[in-house]
Write an enzyme that holds these catalytic residues in place. Sequence first.
Site, PDB file in Angstrom:
ATOM      1  N   ASP A 116       0.826  -1.221   0.000  1.00  0.00           N
ATOM      2  CA  ASP A 116       0.000   0.000   0.000  1.00  0.00           C
ATOM      3  C   ASP A 116       0.857   1.266   0.000  1.00  0.00           C
ATOM      4  O   ASP A 116       0.665   2.163   0.838  1.00  0.00           O
ATOM      5  CB  ASP A 116      -0.923   0.017   1.218  1.00  0.00           C
ATOM      6  CG  ASP A 116      -1.643  -1.300   1.450  1.00  0.00           C
ATOM      7  OD1 ASP A 116      -1.932  -1.983   0.452  1.00  0.00           O
ATOM      8  OD2 ASP A 116      -1.917  -1.641   2.612  1.00  0.00           O
ATOM      9  N   GLU A 120     -11.238  -1.626  -3.602  1.00  0.00           N
ATOM     10  CA  GLU A 120     -10.517  -0.982  -2.512  1.00  0.00           C
ATOM     11  C   GLU A 120      -9.333  -0.191  -3.040  1.00  0.00           C
ATOM     12  O   GLU A 120      -9.103  -0.112  -4.249  1.00  0.00           O
ATOM     13  CB  GLU A 120     -10.031  -2.034  -1.513  1.00  0.00           C
ATOM     14  CG  GLU A 120      -9.021  -3.013  -2.098  1.00  0.00           C
ATOM     15  CD  GLU A 120      -8.483  -3.986  -1.059  1.00  0.00           C
ATOM     16  OE1 GLU A 120      -9.133  -4.197  -0.029  1.00  0.00           O
ATOM     17  OE2 GLU A 120      -7.388  -4.544  -1.297  1.00  0.00           O
TER      18      GLU A 120
END
Length: 363
Positions: free
Chosen positions: A35, A247
């Site tokens: 991420d 997401e």
Amino acid sequence: MNYRFLVLCCLLVQVAAALAQKGMPSNPLNVPLGDPYIIYDEKADKYYLYGTGGTPNRFVVYSSADLNDWTNEGVVYESSQPEAWGVKDFWAPEVYFFNNKYYLFYSAHWKDNPHNELENYRIGVAVADSPTGPFKDLTGKPLFDPGYPIIDANVFFADDGKLYLYYSRCCYKHPVSSEIADWAKAKGLFPEIEESWVYGVELSPDFSGVIGEPVLLLRPPLKMNDPQSEWESRSVTSGEINRRWTEGSFLFKQGDTYYMMYSANHFAGENYAVGYATATGPLGPFRKSANNPVLQKNTQNGGVVSGTGHNSLLRGKDGRWWCVYHGRTTTGGDQRFVFIDEMKILPDGTLVVDGPTTGKRRF
């Protein structure tokens, strides 16, 4: 030609090549994070890279002067601080410089958990005077509580001064009826399919909360003949897991168009991939692109990269856009590493990512 002169020329060519090679980074970067999110700090004239992992229940930061060589600057956020509301699973940090402060948005498992939920995730905000911290929680509680677990915060600063927060509702306890769910049940794969959806909501100017009600922006397709259904359902159709994700959203504006990049499929699997959707306003409605996915594994074509996803974007000093994401390699096992590849908007508005690439390249 003079022999000594020829030898000298050859040596100069070799030295120049060596220096050029030294100045070129290798994809993936030697940064073991998921991420990833990079900011450029004008004060320090450095880039700072944040991500998931590197330390349990805390966040670390890496710095670089040129995007090539990265130095671990240590822990920037401590979950043991008195103000912390999270107890574990500290994920997806993004840092923004605003009003001479640095704000860290992140996801974590909320300690206020009377029903002992397995996924009790919320979004928090911490603040610091420096990109290397230390960051301290702003309020000692989550940014807001929508009544369901949420992760993957992303903030957009609109031209009119308004702020918008984007996040993903977790799949946890969120079964959704669809043709792919019916298919999976008929095949005996899974009795139900849970989904995560992307929402957007206006953010208060002081980051203390949200304004109004969240708006549903993106979700997996309901129909199997939807052009997006095949790539967004691979974790289900492969029998990997009974979940479909939307997401890791990231919003930016180019001209009059709002682009939202997002990830689908299981983050721990090979099919994690990135697509995008466009809209004429920050809260949609968004329409997914026909050329999705724009970033996915290349192992089916002889490459070594899989699990490409949860991207952010960085605007380089030369004006070029860089797609920052994590992926796995055939030699790296389950460890996620950071990749950086160029992203372009073509004249017709189509978004393309030049990746995944491996080996040496120059930023």
